[in-house]
Design a protein around this motif. Sequence first.
Motif, PDB file in Angstrom:
ATOM      1  N   ILE A 150      16.514  30.428 -20.500  1.00  0.00           N
ATOM      2  CA  ILE A 150      16.268  28.995 -20.695  1.00  0.00           C
ATOM      3  C   ILE A 150      14.996  28.774 -21.506  1.00  0.00           C
ATOM      4  O   ILE A 150      13.977  29.431 -21.257  1.00  0.00           O
ATOM      5  N   PHE A 151      15.047  27.858 -22.473  1.00  0.00           N
ATOM      6  CA  PHE A 151      13.859  27.491 -23.259  1.00  0.00           C
ATOM      7  C   PHE A 151      13.747  25.975 -23.357  1.00  0.00           C
ATOM      8  O   PHE A 151      14.729  25.298 -23.678  1.00  0.00           O
ATOM      9  N   PHE A 152      12.565  25.442 -23.079  1.00  0.00           N
ATOM     10  CA  PHE A 152      12.285  24.023 -23.346  1.00  0.00           C
ATOM     11  C   PHE A 152      11.474  23.944 -24.620  1.00  0.00           C
ATOM     12  O   PHE A 152      10.459  24.636 -24.737  1.00  0.00           O
ATOM     13  N   VAL A 153      11.901  23.117 -25.565  1.00  0.00           N
ATOM     14  CA  VAL A 153      11.148  23.018 -26.816  1.00  0.00           C
ATOM     15  C   VAL A 153      10.856  21.556 -27.162  1.00  0.00           C
ATOM     16  O   VAL A 153      11.471  20.631 -26.615  1.00  0.00           O
ATOM     17  N   ASN A 154       9.922  21.341 -28.091  1.00  0.00           N
ATOM     18  CA  ASN A 154       9.535  19.986 -28.507  1.00  0.00           C
ATOM     19  C   ASN A 154      10.620  19.342 -29.364  1.00  0.00           C
ATOM     20  O   ASN A 154      11.342  20.035 -30.086  1.00  0.00           O
ATOM     21  N   GLY A 155      10.680  18.015 -29.296  1.00  0.00           N
ATOM     22  CA  GLY A 155      11.662  17.265 -30.079  1.00  0.00           C
ATOM     23  C   GLY A 155      12.321  16.235 -29.189  1.00  0.00           C
ATOM     24  O   GLY A 155      11.739  15.795 -28.207  1.00  0.00           O
ATOM     25  N   GLY A 156      13.548  15.854 -29.533  1.00  0.00           N
ATOM     26  CA  GLY A 156      14.272  14.863 -28.734  1.00  0.00           C
ATOM     27  C   GLY A 156      13.848  13.448 -29.067  1.00  0.00           C
ATOM     28  O   GLY A 156      12.841  13.228 -29.745  1.00  0.00           O
ATOM     29  N   ARG A 157      14.649  12.494 -28.607  1.00  0.00           N
ATOM     30  CA  ARG A 157      14.402  11.083 -28.945  1.00  0.00           C
ATOM     31  C   ARG A 157      14.448  10.222 -27.697  1.00  0.00           C
ATOM     32  O   ARG A 157      15.029  10.588 -26.692  1.00  0.00           O
ATOM     33  N   GLY A 177      15.368   5.742 -30.627  1.00  0.00           N
ATOM     34  CA  GLY A 177      15.256   6.604 -31.798  1.00  0.00           C
ATOM     35  C   GLY A 177      13.868   7.171 -32.040  1.00  0.00           C
ATOM     36  O   GLY A 177      13.702   8.053 -32.885  1.00  0.00           O
ATOM     37  N   ARG A 178      12.873   6.666 -31.294  1.00  0.00           N
ATOM     38  CA  ARG A 178      11.527   7.231 -31.493  1.00  0.00           C
ATOM     39  C   ARG A 178      11.493   8.673 -31.002  1.00  0.00           C
ATOM     40  O   ARG A 178      12.142   9.018 -30.013  1.00  0.00           O
ATOM     41  N   ALA A 179      10.703   9.501 -31.682  1.00  0.00           N
ATOM     42  CA  ALA A 179      10.616  10.910 -31.286  1.00  0.00           C
ATOM     43  C   ALA A 179       9.848  11.028 -29.976  1.00  0.00           C
ATOM     44  O   ALA A 179       8.825  10.375 -29.779  1.00  0.00           O
ATOM     45  N   ILE A 180      10.356  11.857 -29.061  1.00  0.00           N
ATOM     46  CA  ILE A 180       9.597  12.158 -27.848  1.00  0.00           C
ATOM     47  C   ILE A 180       8.453  13.096 -28.222  1.00  0.00           C
ATOM     48  O   ILE A 180       7.331  12.950 -27.764  1.00  0.00           O
ATOM     49  N   GLY A 181       8.751  14.040 -29.073  1.00  0.00           N
ATOM     50  CA  GLY A 181       7.739  14.968 -29.564  1.00  0.00           C
ATOM     51  C   GLY A 181       8.170  15.463 -30.933  1.00  0.00           C
ATOM     52  O   GLY A 181       9.324  15.303 -31.322  1.00  0.00           O
ATOM     53  N   ALA A 182       7.235  16.055 -31.657  1.00  0.00           N
ATOM     54  CA  ALA A 182       7.562  16.517 -33.011  1.00  0.00           C
ATOM     55  C   ALA A 182       8.232  17.884 -32.944  1.00  0.00           C
ATOM     56  O   ALA A 182       7.809  18.759 -32.185  1.00  0.00           O
ATOM     57  N   GLY A 204      20.612  13.229 -27.882  1.00  0.00           N
ATOM     58  CA  GLY A 204      21.179  13.897 -29.050  1.00  0.00           C
ATOM     59  C   GLY A 204      22.493  13.295 -29.523  1.00  0.00           C
ATOM     60  O   GLY A 204      22.840  13.414 -30.696  1.00  0.00           O
ATOM     61  N   THR A 205      23.256  12.635 -28.616  1.00  0.00           N
ATOM     62  CA  THR A 205      24.519  12.052 -29.079  1.00  0.00           C
ATOM     63  C   THR A 205      24.256  10.882 -30.018  1.00  0.00           C
ATOM     64  O   THR A 205      25.024  10.615 -30.927  1.00  0.00           O
ATOM     65  N   MET A 251      27.290   6.984 -29.365  1.00  0.00           N
ATOM     66  CA  MET A 251      25.931   6.734 -29.843  1.00  0.00           C
ATOM     67  C   MET A 251      25.258   5.594 -29.089  1.00  0.00           C
ATOM     68  O   MET A 251      25.915   4.719 -28.541  1.00  0.00           O
ATOM     69  N   THR A 252      23.938   5.613 -29.086  1.00  0.00           N
ATOM     70  CA  THR A 252      23.157   4.578 -28.431  1.00  0.00           C
ATOM     71  C   THR A 252      22.314   3.852 -29.462  1.00  0.00           C
ATOM     72  O   THR A 252      21.803   4.470 -30.391  1.00  0.00           O
ATOM     73  N   PHE A 253      22.194   2.527 -29.320  1.00  0.00           N
ATOM     74  CA  PHE A 253      21.451   1.731 -30.290  1.00  0.00           C
ATOM     75  C   PHE A 253      20.443   0.845 -29.582  1.00  0.00           C
ATOM     76  O   PHE A 253      20.753   0.235 -28.570  1.00  0.00           O
ATOM     77  N   ALA A 254      19.259   0.767 -30.144  1.00  0.00           N
ATOM     78  CA  ALA A 254      18.323  -0.253 -29.694  1.00  0.00           C
ATOM     79  C   ALA A 254      18.740  -1.523 -30.427  1.00  0.00           C
ATOM     80  O   ALA A 254      19.044  -1.495 -31.609  1.00  0.00           O
ATOM     81  N   SER A 255      18.777  -2.640 -29.701  1.00  0.00           N
ATOM     82  CA  SER A 255      19.366  -3.847 -30.275  1.00  0.00           C
ATOM     83  C   SER A 255      18.549  -4.404 -31.433  1.00  0.00           C
ATOM     84  O   SER A 255      19.078  -5.079 -32.297  1.00  0.00           O
ATOM     85  N   ALA A 256      17.260  -4.105 -31.400  1.00  0.00           N
ATOM     86  CA  ALA A 256      16.388  -4.721 -32.397  1.00  0.00           C
ATOM     87  C   ALA A 256      16.904  -4.538 -33.816  1.00  0.00           C
ATOM     88  O   ALA A 256      16.963  -5.483 -34.596  1.00  0.00           O
ATOM     89  N   GLY A 257      17.342  -3.302 -34.142  1.00  0.00           N
ATOM     90  CA  GLY A 257      17.646  -3.019 -35.533  1.00  0.00           C
ATOM     91  C   GLY A 257      19.075  -3.296 -35.953  1.00  0.00           C
ATOM     92  O   GLY A 257      19.410  -3.130 -37.114  1.00  0.00           O
ATOM     93  N   ILE A 258      19.945  -3.712 -35.025  1.00  0.00           N
ATOM     94  CA  ILE A 258      21.358  -3.686 -35.365  1.00  0.00           C
ATOM     95  C   ILE A 258      22.144  -4.686 -34.507  1.00  0.00           C
ATOM     96  O   ILE A 258      21.848  -4.861 -33.336  1.00  0.00           O
ATOM     97  N   SER A 259      23.116  -5.355 -35.101  1.00  0.00           N
ATOM     98  CA  SER A 259      23.931  -6.288 -34.325  1.00  0.00           C
ATOM     99  C   SER A 259      25.017  -5.495 -33.605  1.00  0.00           C
ATOM    100  O   SER A 259      25.337  -4.371 -33.973  1.00  0.00           O
ATOM    101  N   ARG A 260      25.588  -6.141 -32.586  1.00  0.00           N
ATOM    102  CA  ARG A 260      26.615  -5.464 -31.804  1.00  0.00           C
ATOM    103  C   ARG A 260      27.794  -5.067 -32.695  1.00  0.00           C
ATOM    104  O   ARG A 260      28.310  -3.952 -32.619  1.00  0.00           O
ATOM    105  N   ALA A 261      28.199  -5.987 -33.560  1.00  0.00           N
ATOM    106  CA  ALA A 261      29.339  -5.714 -34.435  1.00  0.00           C
ATOM    107  C   ALA A 261      29.056  -4.515 -35.348  1.00  0.00           C
ATOM    108  O   ALA A 261      29.916  -3.663 -35.562  1.00  0.00           O
TER     109      ALA A 261
END
Lengths: 381, 509
Positions: free
Chosen positions: B108-115, B119-124, B152-153, B442-452
């Motif tokens: 098992i390995f835990f590495v930096n990254g993810g969102r 969409g903001r990065a958890i880590g670089a 990641g999805t 996929m998951t969306f933050a509403s700020a940047g995109i309409s539901r449609a």
Amino acid sequence: MSFEILRSDISALALGSAVLGCGGGGNSYYGQLVASRALAADSSVRVIDIEEMDARAFALTSAAVGAPLICLEKPPSMSALRVGVDSAKALLHGSVGAFFAAEIGGLQCMFPLMLAAETGLPLLDGDGMGRAFPELQMSTFAIYGTTPGLPTVLSSDRGLLFDNVSAMLKYAPPPADSRDSGDVRFERAVRKICADDGGLIYLTAAFDQPSLSRTIVRGSIHLALKIGRAVESARSANTDPIAALIDAGCGKRFIGGKIVDVERHFRGGHDWGEVRLEGIDDSRARSSSRDRGRVARISFKNEYLILWLDGEVVLTVPDLITLAETETGTPVSTEILRPGLRVTVVGLPCSPLLRSPAALRAVGPRAFGYDLEYVSIDRID
Amino acid sequence: MMEVVAGIDVGGTNTDAVLVSEGRVVAWAKVPTTPDIRGGIVDALDKVAGTHRIKRVHIGTTAFTNALVERRELAPAAAIRVGKPVSESLPPMSDWPDDLRSVARNPIFFVNGGREFDGRAIGALDREEIAEVARNVASSNISQVAVTSVFGTSYPEDEIRIAEWIREANPELEVSLAHRIGRFGILERENATLLNAMLRPLAARTIAAYREAVPANLLISQNDGTVLRSTSAAELPIFTVASGPTNSLRGAAILGALADAIVFDVGGTTTDAGVLRGSYPQPAGLDLSIAGVRTNFRMPDLCSIGIGGGSLIDASTGAVGPKSVGYRLTEEALAFGGSTLTLTDIALAAGRIEIGDRSRVKHLDSELITRVDSHLRTRLARLLENYERIGQQLPIILVGGGASLIEDLLRELGRVVMRPPHASVANAYGAAMAQVGGEADMTFASAGISRAEALSQVEKEAHRRAREAGASAGSIVTVELEEAALSYLAGDALRVRARAIGDIEESSR
């Protein structure tokens, strides 16, 4: 009346909590797994009544704030919980005597259990709702007021976000229009921080023993465990798990059937909707139910709130409306509702603390926007 | 000389093959399944091939499910979790059965990254960190890597980048990416990705053997009623797990030419019921566990009751099953000179079937038959009720070897019943008729995109993946489009999932 929780009890506690969660409170599967890692195979957590706790000590609650769905990508975080507890302790002039759940319903009871397991401190047999509700001002601590000036901390995987010796829950009955009480404002502020910080944060708050013994819903850990164990035993004995659930929770069966329609809309960050089901005759139900031809409608805002049977309101919030899979007794959360699921609708009485006029203002049908009187499970038909 | 598609169902007892041309069955065969699987496939194809030109072969196989269940031929795979420190309290394989965990020995390995969900990065992402992991994995003689990133999805870029860096560091390593395999729910998605990685060496060998055994382009059945090119199946074997029930239901749907129906598959021991909505199996609400490991795949919503051709009959009450003589029917049933009263004997005495020796069941009185019938009617009615709404009566499609046992009873319940031709090889037919599909979640933050916009973006991605899987552009339709709100957030963040399917492009290789 203290008792022990072992690692092997976690699944029953989670199942019972999901029943008391009334469809909300999040998916506790990851919570169970993390709690099972925190509780060593050879140790246990002692569960005590509030009266058994040192009257001069403080108790801490840790709760997740945010979207239950986000927990599916960001599982419960021990490090965020530890940061919260350590920061609260640093602000507290006194010792910590126990942990407790702000909300028994769903996965919230897993966080204090994890912390109790890790620290060796006891867990209080109680919570602030006896079920699940979507907002902070709906807890008995807010309804009946607790001592101001105790620490409140927000933390996340990134560490400490906010700490404050707050007057979050003032010792004053909330105004009749509780829309704008301090708790409601605090609720909004917390949600804002939460949305800005990845949608899932942890709130740790300290309470003193006297105000807890006045406001806590007692016995809820024990009740969840009892319900969960009853359903698990029924499954392994191949008897009716729904009947076991009802006996353990002193509840009442309303209708068994299958879901035919789920309608959802999203407003103000909450999952609102309505689910419709049609009755099926169940040969196993002891009441030899004749539900065929009957129709039920249940409205939800994260939790199930109002139950209509053949067009008539038969049960409302704050009493508990819970849906369980007819075959297995597994509670069905609002997120996984879909046509075709075969479920039984069960009602359970809420805590007497939620039935006072002040409580009904905060958590009765009108608090959720329904122009209805509270219809209790205990009314004489 | 006709151009045909061959469908093959490799079952525990029999390997079935059908040849299909423009939806019609032109030949079919049942042969015993051989221990090496391949032999049975060759035999079945030899029986049906004739002079037909087979352009594609679709195989439904249980080989990979069996490897997982029996814990054999599994390769170790490194689990890389992206998103440090998020999710460290719930490490990979947290909910695996102990025996599988110890067989697997996956590091098992835990590495930096993810969102975050928005969409903001958890880590670089850290290239050197990944290179170090790749070296570490290679030095322990492990060839498989599974990469799972937080959110990641919705934001697959981190996984894709990490895969590139791993291959750069060590081209020998085979990488399975969670966003291509699982859905929302990090642990279940990672579980499926790890199982996939562990199966890949076996899948490569098995599918290469199948390819040698078949005379044409090979595709493999998936658990959602579609097929995957064999090259993709070698990389994504987890998708082939549990494809059997789906093939049966799909086969019944097309043979019966009904979009909405209840399907009864009557075997020797059980009757499996499922329901078709718009020609596709209605999925079950609960997630699928494979070999004791939770994944977030969906299975058809099946109900089984213990009623089949070999079911034992209680002569005093008329109760049927759940015990059955199973494959020993032709030795133990009364009709074949045995001493056990089975449902087959009742059906023979009632004149519903022609099998064995009728004189051996002459003594069964009509009262017993009446009792058995009323028992069956009650149980079938209850099973039907599970799938229907008030005032709606779906037609019933009967498939499987025991269909005639209950056909009359269903008609007596006032039901529309059809037994399509070739019902006994519905499963292989379903495999032959499979389409190809693609899915996006996929998951969306509403700020940047309409539901449609969010809905259309996910739909487009699902179509793109269907196209990638070999669907012809004009035939792709959306079969599922679900949304769920990430409640409790000030903004109304949305999660959207879409599935699209289409016909196989004829030139597809």
